[in-house]
Scaffold this active site. Structure first.
Site, PDB file in Angstrom:
ATOM      1  N   LYS A 138      27.679  39.355  36.788  1.00  0.00           N
ATOM      2  CA  LYS A 138      28.655  38.283  36.585  1.00  0.00           C
ATOM      3  C   LYS A 138      28.077  36.947  37.068  1.00  0.00           C
ATOM      4  O   LYS A 138      28.185  35.923  36.389  1.00  0.00           O
ATOM      5  CB  LYS A 138      29.967  38.616  37.329  1.00  0.00           C
ATOM      6  N   GLN A 180      36.089  41.763  43.282  1.00  0.00           N
ATOM      7  CA  GLN A 180      35.693  42.983  42.576  1.00  0.00           C
ATOM      8  C   GLN A 180      36.500  44.172  43.100  1.00  0.00           C
ATOM      9  O   GLN A 180      36.627  44.370  44.310  1.00  0.00           O
ATOM     10  CB  GLN A 180      34.182  43.206  42.760  1.00  0.00           C
ATOM     11  N   ASP A 199      40.458  37.006  36.291  1.00  0.00           N
ATOM     12  CA  ASP A 199      40.595  38.411  35.917  1.00  0.00           C
ATOM     13  C   ASP A 199      41.903  38.659  35.163  1.00  0.00           C
ATOM     14  O   ASP A 199      42.073  39.700  34.541  1.00  0.00           O
ATOM     15  CB  ASP A 199      40.616  39.285  37.190  1.00  0.00           C
TER      16      ASP A 199
END
Ligand code: GUN
Length: 283
Positions: free
Chosen positions: A53, A97, A120
């Site tokens: 990422k 995460q 997200d």
């Protein structure tokens, strides 16, 4: 019949180029989109995802911060870190995460992220917006899967879409996005009785169960578009999806490979969400 293979890498490149143009336009105005990625603990798979990422952001010339916290980090420390990033004008997107260590309440963490920086799309405000058809920041994997369908010319309106898997990260938001595009949507789980009865009726079949090769060619309607979100490691070290690619490709009209299908799109849509969040903050 042999399916058209949906090339996720090629489509990801194309979509990234579109968003790079938007990022460059912002940079010309003195705003560099910035993403902060937090990882708590040492999960090896998570480390690889997070590194990828951060790398994708660098490739597009975005600012990124890679924040590594030890597995025993107290929940309060993580929440304080998020509060700092919420207030940081260099940061437009924040991602923690998952999974986080067991002593940390993941719902509390996701709710601590400002909905405007929630790249997200997991904050309840963004989940609610998706549910009511006013999508703001959408979860990256299903958003990427929708892009694959769009770029491959698969029509969605009026079609029967079957989603196997009901996770908050993929299955549920995927079903909502398909519904928003006027598909008739069925959500199944790995426990659905006579699963094949449903999958065989799917014009669009999305599989996100985390069970290697659970969908075989005989469970697929001829000509269907098959999106395989699974990524599983076999005992010989090779990767495979939740769909048995070899038998499925003989029946499907379109199919995503694993690797090289949905995977590259997830990170692409994260970059897209970061640029989008930066554009909105600049208004
Ligand atoms: N873990 C597995 N998938 C994801 C994702 O899309 N976002 C975050 N934050 N964690 C994950």
């Amino acid at each position: 019949m042999t399916a058209q293979i949906i090339d996720g890498k090629a489509i990801a490149q194309q979509v990234r180029a579109e968003w790079k143009g938007r990022a460059d336009a912002l940079k010309a105005r003195g705003i560099t989109p910035g993403l902060a990625v937090i990882i708590v603990g040492e999960d090896p798979a998570s480390k690889v995802y997070v590194a990828n990422k951060v790398k994708a952001c660098a490739e597009l010339g975005l600012h990124s911060e890679h924040i590594v916290m030890s597995a025993d980090t107290p929940e309060a420390t993580l929440l304080e870190k998020i509060a700092g990033l919420n207030a940081d004008p260099k940061i437009h997107g924040i991602l923690v995460q998952l999974p986080v260590p067991k002593h940390i309440d993941s719902s509390k963490v996701l709710e601590a992220i400002s909905p405007d920086k929630d790249v997200d799309g997991f904050h309840p405000v963004n989940v609610g917006a998706l549910t009511t058809g006013n999508m703001r920041l959408a979860p990256c994997t299903p958003y990427g899967a929708m892009k694959l369908l769009e770029k491959s010319g698969v029509s969605i309106e009026g079609k029967h879409a079957v989603v196997v898997g009901r996770s908050n990260i993929v299955g549920k938001p995927m079903a909502l996005m398909l519904l928003q595009q006027n598909a008739t949507v069925t959500i199944c789980t790995s426990r659905t009785v006579d699963l094949a009865k449903f999958t065989r009726d799917a014009d669009i079949l999305v599989v996100a169960t985390g069970r290697a090769r659970m969908i075989s060619g005989d469970m697929i309607k001829p000509g269907a578009a098959v999106i395989d979100v699974g990524i599983n490691r076999l005992p010989d070290g090779k990767l495979c999806g939740d769909v048995d690619f070899d038998s499925a490709k003989e029946v499907a009209g379109w199919i995503t490979p694993v690797p090289g299908g949905v995977g590259p799109m997830t990170i692409t849509m994260l970059v897209a969400n970061t640029v989008l969040a930066a554009e909105r903050s600049a208004k």
